[in-house]
Design an enzyme around this catalytic site. Structure first.
Site, PDB file in Angstrom:
ATOM      1  CG  ASP A   1      88.855  94.511  26.135  1.00 39.00           C
ATOM      2  OD1 ASP A   1      87.907  93.708  26.173  1.00 39.00           O
ATOM      3  OD2 ASP A   1      89.735  94.479  25.256  1.00 39.00           O
TER       4      ASP A   1
ATOM      5  CG  HIS B   1      86.160  91.075  24.666  1.00 37.15           C
ATOM      6  ND1 HIS B   1      86.297  92.402  24.362  1.00 37.15           N
ATOM      7  CD2 HIS B   1      85.247  90.564  23.816  1.00 37.15           C
ATOM      8  CE1 HIS B   1      85.485  92.690  23.343  1.00 37.15           C
ATOM      9  NE2 HIS B   1      84.841  91.589  22.980  1.00 37.15           N
TER      10      HIS B   1
ATOM     11  CB  SER C   1      92.717  96.398  24.588  1.00 38.92           C
ATOM     12  OG  SER C   1      91.365  96.557  24.927  1.00 38.92           O
TER      13      SER C   1
HETATM   14 CO1  B1M Z   1      83.459  91.470  21.247  1.00 43.92          CO
HETATM   15  N1  B1M Z   1      84.730  91.984  19.848  1.00 43.92           N
HETATM   16  N2  B1M Z   1      82.869  93.296  21.394  1.00 43.92           N
HETATM   17  N3  B1M Z   1      82.215  90.776  22.535  1.00 43.92           N
HETATM   18  N4  B1M Z   1      84.000  89.749  20.708  1.00 43.92           N
HETATM   19  C1  B1M Z   1      85.658  90.959  19.362  1.00 43.92           C
HETATM   20  C2  B1M Z   1      86.974  91.013  20.124  1.00 43.92           C
HETATM   21  C3  B1M Z   1      85.822  91.375  17.841  1.00 43.92           C
HETATM   22  C4  B1M Z   1      87.148  90.960  17.208  1.00 43.92           C
HETATM   23  C5  B1M Z   1      84.637  90.808  17.049  1.00 43.92           C
HETATM   24  C6  B1M Z   1      84.658  91.126  15.582  1.00 43.92           C
HETATM   25  O1  B1M Z   1      84.434  92.240  15.192  1.00 43.92           O
HETATM   26  N5  B1M Z   1      84.927  90.152  14.743  1.00 43.92           N
HETATM   27  C7  B1M Z   1      85.637  92.942  17.934  1.00 43.92           C
HETATM   28  C8  B1M Z   1      86.913  93.768  18.155  1.00 43.92           C
HETATM   29  C9  B1M Z   1      87.301  94.566  16.955  1.00 43.92           C
HETATM   30  C10 B1M Z   1      88.404  95.532  17.198  1.00 43.92           C
HETATM   31  O2  B1M Z   1      88.746  95.966  18.248  1.00 43.92           O
HETATM   32  N6  B1M Z   1      88.990  95.900  16.094  1.00 43.92           N
HETATM   33  C11 B1M Z   1      84.682  93.077  19.087  1.00 43.92           C
HETATM   34  C12 B1M Z   1      83.869  94.223  19.342  1.00 43.92           C
HETATM   35  C13 B1M Z   1      83.905  95.282  18.288  1.00 43.92           C
HETATM   36  C14 B1M Z   1      83.080  94.337  20.502  1.00 43.92           C
HETATM   37  C15 B1M Z   1      82.237  95.548  20.929  1.00 43.92           C
HETATM   38  C16 B1M Z   1      82.911  96.923  20.725  1.00 43.92           C
HETATM   39  C17 B1M Z   1      80.914  95.484  20.180  1.00 43.92           C
HETATM   40  C18 B1M Z   1      79.968  96.637  20.410  1.00 43.92           C
HETATM   41  O3  B1M Z   1      79.631  96.965  21.527  1.00 43.92           O
HETATM   42  N7  B1M Z   1      79.554  97.225  19.324  1.00 43.92           N
HETATM   43  C19 B1M Z   1      81.999  95.234  22.422  1.00 43.92           C
HETATM   44  C20 B1M Z   1      83.166  95.768  23.260  1.00 43.92           C
HETATM   45  C21 B1M Z   1      82.800  96.172  24.609  1.00 43.92           C
HETATM   46  C22 B1M Z   1      84.051  96.550  25.403  1.00 43.92           C
HETATM   47  O4  B1M Z   1      84.943  95.738  25.598  1.00 43.92           O
HETATM   48  N8  B1M Z   1      84.104  97.793  25.840  1.00 43.92           N
HETATM   49  C23 B1M Z   1      82.062  93.737  22.428  1.00 43.92           C
HETATM   50  C24 B1M Z   1      81.360  92.944  23.328  1.00 43.92           C
HETATM   51  C25 B1M Z   1      81.385  91.565  23.319  1.00 43.92           C
HETATM   52  C26 B1M Z   1      80.477  90.681  24.178  1.00 43.92           C
HETATM   53  C27 B1M Z   1      80.176  91.293  25.559  1.00 43.92           C
HETATM   54  C28 B1M Z   1      79.172  90.475  23.439  1.00 43.92           C
HETATM   55  C29 B1M Z   1      81.269  89.329  24.188  1.00 43.92           C
HETATM   56  C30 B1M Z   1      82.270  89.199  25.363  1.00 43.92           C
HETATM   57  C31 B1M Z   1      81.735  88.418  26.522  1.00 43.92           C
HETATM   58  C32 B1M Z   1      82.808  88.126  27.533  1.00 43.92           C
HETATM   59  O5  B1M Z   1      83.980  88.039  27.265  1.00 43.92           O
HETATM   60  N9  B1M Z   1      82.365  87.992  28.740  1.00 43.92           N
HETATM   61  C33 B1M Z   1      82.108  89.466  22.910  1.00 43.92           C
HETATM   62  C34 B1M Z   1      82.724  88.366  22.254  1.00 43.92           C
HETATM   63  C35 B1M Z   1      82.371  86.984  22.772  1.00 43.92           C
HETATM   64  C36 B1M Z   1      83.633  88.537  21.172  1.00 43.92           C
HETATM   65  C37 B1M Z   1      84.292  87.459  20.271  1.00 43.92           C
HETATM   66  C38 B1M Z   1      83.237  87.013  19.281  1.00 43.92           C
HETATM   67  C39 B1M Z   1      84.877  86.241  20.960  1.00 43.92           C
HETATM   68  C40 B1M Z   1      85.902  86.539  22.053  1.00 43.92           C
HETATM   69  C41 B1M Z   1      86.202  85.287  22.846  1.00 43.92           C
HETATM   70  O6  B1M Z   1      85.727  85.114  23.957  1.00 43.92           O
HETATM   71  N10 B1M Z   1      86.969  84.364  22.259  1.00 43.92           N
HETATM   72  C42 B1M Z   1      85.456  88.302  19.609  1.00 43.92           C
HETATM   73  C43 B1M Z   1      85.908  87.776  18.279  1.00 43.92           C
HETATM   74  C44 B1M Z   1      87.382  87.349  18.285  1.00 43.92           C
HETATM   75  O7  B1M Z   1      88.076  87.343  19.250  1.00 43.92           O
HETATM   76  N11 B1M Z   1      87.872  87.059  17.109  1.00 43.92           N
HETATM   77  C45 B1M Z   1      84.982  89.702  19.774  1.00 43.92           C
HETATM   78  C46 B1M Z   1      87.352  83.115  22.899  1.00 43.92           C
HETATM   79  C47 B1M Z   1      88.543  83.364  23.861  1.00 43.92           C
HETATM   80  C48 B1M Z   1      88.967  82.061  24.536  1.00 43.92           C
HETATM   81  O8  B1M Z   1      89.604  83.853  23.097  1.00 43.92           O
HETATM   82  O9  B1M Z   1      89.852  85.957  24.502  1.00 43.92           O
HETATM   83  O10 B1M Z   1      91.150  85.661  22.341  1.00 43.92           O
HETATM   84  P1  B1M Z   1      90.542  85.082  23.543  1.00 43.92           P
HETATM   85  O11 B1M Z   1      91.662  84.351  24.422  1.00 43.92           O
HETATM   86  C49 B1M Z   1      92.610  83.480  23.848  1.00 43.92           C
HETATM   87  C50 B1M Z   1      93.928  84.170  23.483  1.00 43.92           C
HETATM   88  O12 B1M Z   1      93.738  85.478  22.966  1.00 43.92           O
HETATM   89  C51 B1M Z   1      94.741  84.110  24.732  1.00 43.92           C
HETATM   90  O13 B1M Z   1      94.322  82.900  25.334  1.00 43.92           O
HETATM   91  C52 B1M Z   1      93.012  82.535  24.931  1.00 43.92           C
HETATM   92  C53 B1M Z   1      93.037  81.108  24.388  1.00 43.92           C
HETATM   93  O14 B1M Z   1      93.736  80.218  25.171  1.00 43.92           O
HETATM   94  N12 B1M Z   1      94.677  85.150  25.737  1.00 43.92           N
HETATM   95  C54 B1M Z   1      95.674  85.278  26.654  1.00 43.92           C
HETATM   96  C55 B1M Z   1      93.745  86.103  26.000  1.00 43.92           C
HETATM   97  N13 B1M Z   1      94.129  86.844  27.032  1.00 43.92           N
HETATM   98  C56 B1M Z   1      95.312  86.357  27.464  1.00 43.92           C
HETATM   99  C57 B1M Z   1      96.149  86.777  28.503  1.00 43.92           C
HETATM  100  C58 B1M Z   1      97.345  86.068  28.695  1.00 43.92           C
HETATM  101  C59 B1M Z   1      97.680  84.987  27.898  1.00 43.92           C
HETATM  102  C60 B1M Z   1      96.864  84.588  26.858  1.00 43.92           C
HETATM  103  O15 B1M Z   1      98.223  86.369  29.655  1.00 43.92           O
HETATM  104  C61 B1M Z   1      98.051  87.532  30.391  1.00 43.92           C
END
Ligand code: B1M
Length: 215
Positions: free
Chosen positions: A98, A100, A151
């Protein structure tokens, strides 16, 4: 547009030009953390929706993520900090497979600003590396982040590895990321884990969990 909406738009459009001026304007009005939690995260939410519905292609998501990271880095010096330090140590990583890391890095910032030592291992980290770091740094907890549905399975395997090595009780585990649910972590995973595992919905819940652990 009001500056908050402009910032949201910048995230969605992946437009970094003029970003810092807008952040300065927003900072005159509200604290940095509030800008992250409202305007910036609202933008990322829209990006996720557009990507999920096929209306936005991956390179543009990457651009949005870059603007988000730039904005958070710019705001970091403006975030509230406590004077206390050395409250405890957590090893933090995005799990194997992963990439992200925006959420994980927010957790790092919030915990660091609140007096914790964070060993941030980065993305795609195998459990062996996480465990080695936890042992080396005598961590009080392990934090794992992951956004992909696969994940959630990796996290389960990681907990099993901690069980198998007989060290589950040594490291309370906090899990976060969009694909998790509280029920999955605190019911399903708790059942298989020989230590303590908790779900953190956001970075602040991560902080509350660390505070409760170290109290
Ligand atoms: Co991707 N991605 N992405 N992506 N991406 C998602 C997660 C996805 C839901 C988008 C969608 O389809 N709507 C989807 C997953 C679907 C699934 O698994 N069912 C997805 C996909 C499919 C993919 C790829 C597979 C796409 C592809 O290649 N075809 C690929 C995966 C590659 C891989 O990981 N092997 C991929 C790639 C990417 C980018 C590189 C383009 C980029 C990431 C850049 C980066 O992180 N450096 C990206 C992004 C930006 C997203 C979305 C749009 C936004 C994620 C984000 O940063 N959110 C995302 C959509 C979504 O999440 N709904 C998506 C903002 C961030 C602050 O939130 O990380 O959730 P988040 O963190 C939150 C809480 O979750 C929590 O605290 C934070 C807020 O305070 N939290 C914790 C997180 N970790 C924590 C740990 C803790 C405590 C709290 O303690 C340990």
């Amino acid at each position: 547009l009001p500056v908050g909406e402009r910032l949201q738009r910048r995230i969605i459009d992946g437009e970094a030009k003029g970003l810092e001026a807008d952040l300065d304007l927003a900072l005159a009005d509200k604290p940095g953390l509030e800008i992250i939690n409202t305007d910036l995260l609202a933008g990322m939410k829209v990006v996720g929706e557009l990507f999920g519905s096929g209306e936005m292609q991956l390179p543009f998501v990457l651009q949005s993520a870059e603007v988000m990271k730039t904005a958070v880095a710019y705001l970091e010096p403006h975030l509230e900090k406590t004077d206390s330090a050395g409250k405890g140590t957590i090893v933090l990583a995005t799990v194997k497979g992963d990439v992200h890391d925006i959420g994980k890095n927010l957790v790092d910032i919030i915990l660091t600003n609140n007096g914790y030592t964070v060993v941030n291992l980065g993305i795609k980290q195998p459990i062996g590396t996480i465990i080695d770091a936890a042992v080396e740094h005598k961590a009080d907890a392990i934090g794992m982040s992951g956004l992909l549905v696969k994940s959630t399975v990796v996290m389960k395997e990681n907990l099993q590895e901690l069980n198998d090595r007989g060290i589950a009780a040594d490291f309370p585990v906090f899990l976060g990321g969009a694909a998790l649910t509280r029920a999955y972590v605190e019911q399903d995973l708790r059942e298989i884990f020989a230590g303590e595992v908790r779900y953190a919905r956001d970075a602040f819940e991560g902080l509350r969990l660390m505070d409760a652990l170290m109290a």
